[in-house]
Design a protein around this motif. Structure first.
Motif, mmCIF file in Angstrom:
data_model
loop_
_atom_site.group_PDB
_atom_site.id
_atom_site.type_symbol
_atom_site.label_atom_id
_atom_site.label_comp_id
_atom_site.label_asym_id
_atom_site.label_seq_id
_atom_site.Cartn_x
_atom_site.Cartn_y
_atom_site.Cartn_z
ATOM 1 N N UNK A 61 -39.425 -18.458 44.596
ATOM 2 C CA UNK A 61 -39.904 -19.691 44.126
ATOM 3 C C UNK A 61 -40.784 -19.422 42.766
ATOM 4 N N UNK A 62 -40.107 -18.677 41.783
ATOM 5 C CA UNK A 62 -40.875 -18.529 40.487
ATOM 6 C C UNK A 62 -42.041 -17.421 40.723
ATOM 7 N N UNK A 63 -42.336 -16.786 41.761
ATOM 8 C CA UNK A 63 -43.325 -16.108 41.569
ATOM 9 C C UNK A 63 -43.070 -14.613 42.169
ATOM 10 N N UNK A 64 -43.577 -13.735 41.345
ATOM 11 C CA UNK A 64 -43.213 -12.105 41.749
ATOM 12 C C UNK A 64 -44.105 -11.770 42.747
ATOM 13 N N UNK A 65 -43.266 -11.189 43.706
ATOM 14 C CA UNK A 65 -43.914 -10.706 45.131
ATOM 15 C C UNK A 65 -43.601 -9.216 45.299
ATOM 16 N N UNK A 66 -44.480 -8.235 45.708
ATOM 17 C CA UNK A 66 -44.312 -7.079 45.661
ATOM 18 C C UNK A 66 -44.638 -6.420 46.930
ATOM 19 N N UNK A 67 -44.192 -5.455 47.415
ATOM 20 C CA UNK A 67 -44.531 -4.686 48.987
ATOM 21 C C UNK A 67 -46.079 -4.713 48.957
ATOM 22 N N UNK A 68 -46.686 -4.287 47.936
ATOM 23 C CA UNK A 68 -48.196 -4.239 48.190
ATOM 24 C C UNK A 68 -48.630 -5.678 48.334
ATOM 25 N N UNK A 69 -48.153 -6.823 47.821
ATOM 26 C CA UNK A 69 -48.520 -8.360 48.113
ATOM 27 C C UNK A 69 -48.354 -8.610 49.557
ATOM 28 N N UNK A 70 -47.399 -8.137 50.189
ATOM 29 C CA UNK A 70 -46.786 -8.502 51.443
ATOM 30 C C UNK A 70 -47.868 -7.699 52.501
ATOM 31 N N UNK A 71 -48.272 -6.312 51.985
ATOM 32 C CA UNK A 71 -48.836 -5.584 52.950
ATOM 33 C C UNK A 71 -50.449 -5.858 52.894
ATOM 34 N N UNK A 72 -50.941 -6.461 52.001
ATOM 35 C CA UNK A 72 -52.252 -7.079 51.798
ATOM 36 C C UNK A 72 -52.514 -7.933 52.998
ATOM 37 N N UNK A 73 -51.364 -8.909 52.670
ATOM 38 C CA UNK A 73 -51.263 -10.198 53.752
ATOM 39 C C UNK A 73 -51.666 -9.920 55.160
ATOM 40 N N UNK A 74 -50.566 -8.794 55.517
ATOM 41 C CA UNK A 74 -50.312 -8.532 57.104
ATOM 42 C C UNK A 74 -51.447 -7.580 57.230
ATOM 43 N N UNK A 75 -51.893 -6.645 56.481
ATOM 44 C CA UNK A 75 -53.164 -5.641 56.684
ATOM 45 C C UNK A 75 -54.335 -6.472 57.173
ATOM 46 N N UNK A 76 -54.381 -7.549 56.369
ATOM 47 C CA UNK A 76 -55.729 -8.601 56.501
ATOM 48 C C UNK A 76 -55.698 -9.025 58.028
ATOM 49 N N UNK A 77 -54.430 -9.455 58.348
ATOM 50 C CA UNK A 77 -54.250 -10.028 59.689
ATOM 51 C C UNK A 77 -54.541 -8.781 60.697
ATOM 52 N N UNK A 78 -54.134 -7.719 60.546
ATOM 53 C CA UNK A 78 -54.352 -6.600 61.465
ATOM 54 C C UNK A 78 -55.584 -6.045 61.693
ATOM 55 N N UNK A 79 -56.377 -6.089 60.523
ATOM 56 C CA UNK A 79 -57.731 -5.678 60.300
ATOM 57 C C UNK A 79 -58.747 -6.877 61.145
#
Length: 323
Positions: A61-79
């Motif tokens: 959707x026009x935005x660059x998304x990296x593995x790091x972006x995904x990990x931050x999101x899920x790691x926040x939930x796990x934390x």
């Protein structure tokens, strides 16, 4: 909720469970050709690209998304889930992860990011997070199960990222419309109806053919409740004869009955006043789309008001599957 309503809900759920079990039992004696009838589209041009440092990313959707972006999101939930751990338990977690030398790191999210940066955990290997935790650390076992679910979603999200699936927006869709091949055009008309006729200008709906085009049947089953608030089943006589779609519907319906987070999210769309006889769906009230087809098209008509309420209620009840 009154006693009468509670009793009616219990009866409806009970009848639906029995109906699903009866159908599955009967179908177990039938030829299984329907399970492999179609070899649907499973490949799509990947949106993967490589930056100057050699890392893969996707443009979604026009935005660059990296593995790091995904990990931050899920790691926040796990934390967030691991906040219930004592300092001693967190230290033991770090020892299991071989990070005990980094005594200054106390934030669990930072610990997980360091593990990723050091390649101690990486795509396909996030289950190590679960191995380093002990179930008896959690007085509320639902929190431990939530961590397991988040780790599994993280594995899936990274894999989906490589296939151009938009994992950056939870609940991409207000509704997935399940349909047979023969009802594809009708399903498209119903989607157009949701987007233009019910007084909401931003309804996000997708038909099953498009939803499923970038993944296998099993991947679609795994991700449907995470990506869609509701699953609308467009019911016609064709649906009774489509073994593949009936099988898909039975699985997600059974899944929804035994998971409170998925209750009441499967809604049949009745396109005719006389209901098609599908034993596991008939007890559900569903959306009486036939009312619109027969003339209830005013923005204030009962049918239009009800379906608008369904979409708005979904956004209120299911804002984000992660937190």
């Amino acid at each position: 909720m009154g006693l009468r309503e509670t009793i009616l809900i219990c009866i409806t759920v009970g009848v639906t469970v029995v109906a699903v079990r009866v159908v599955q039992y009967i179908r177990s004696f039938l030829p299984s050709k329907g399970r492999n009838i179609r070899n649907r589209i499973q490949n799509q041009q990947n949106n993967r690209q490589i930056d100057n440092s050699g890392h893969h990313y996707a443009v979604l959707q026009g935005q660059r998304v990296t593995r790091h972006d995904v990990e931050i999101r899920f790691f926040t939930g796990i934390a967030n889930c691991m906040k219930v751990l004592t300092p001693m338990q967190k230290e033991e977690f770090k020892r299991h992860a071989r990070l005990d030398e980094f005594a200054e790191i106390n934030n669990v999210k930072d610990v997980l990011l360091l593990l990723s940066n050091e390649n101690i955990i990486q795509p396909g290997d996030y289950d190590k997070i679960i191995e380093w935790l002990k179930p008896d650390w959690f007085a509320d076992h639902e929190v431990y199960r939530r961590i397991i679910a988040l780790v599994r979603k993280l594995n899936q999200a990274i894999e989906d990222l490589q296939h151009g699936v938009n994992i950056n927006a939870p609940y991409e869709y207000d509704a997935l419309i399940i349909h047979t091949d023969n009802d594809r055009e009708a399903a498209i008309h119903f989607r157009r109806h949701l987007q233009h006729d019910i007084g909401l200008s931003d309804v996000r709906a997708i038909i099953y053919e498009e939803f499923h085009s970038t993944m296998s049947e099993m991947r679609a089953l795994e991700s449907v409740f995470d990506r869609c608030r509701y699953i609308f089943i467009y019911v016609t006589e064709n649906f009774t004869r489509d073994d593949v779609m009936r099988y898909f519907e039975e699985i997600i319906l059974t899944d929804s009955l035994y998971d409170k987070k998925k209750n009441y999210r499967i809604i049949p769309v009745w396109s005719t006043k006389i209901r098609v006889r599908i034993i596991e769906l008939n007890p559900l009230a569903g959306i009486k789309y036939w009312r619109f087809l027969e003339g209830e098209r005013n923005i204030n008509d009962l049918y239009v008001t009800q379906i608008r309420r369904v979409i708005l209620d979904g956004r209120e009840k299911y804002p984000d599957p992660l937190y």
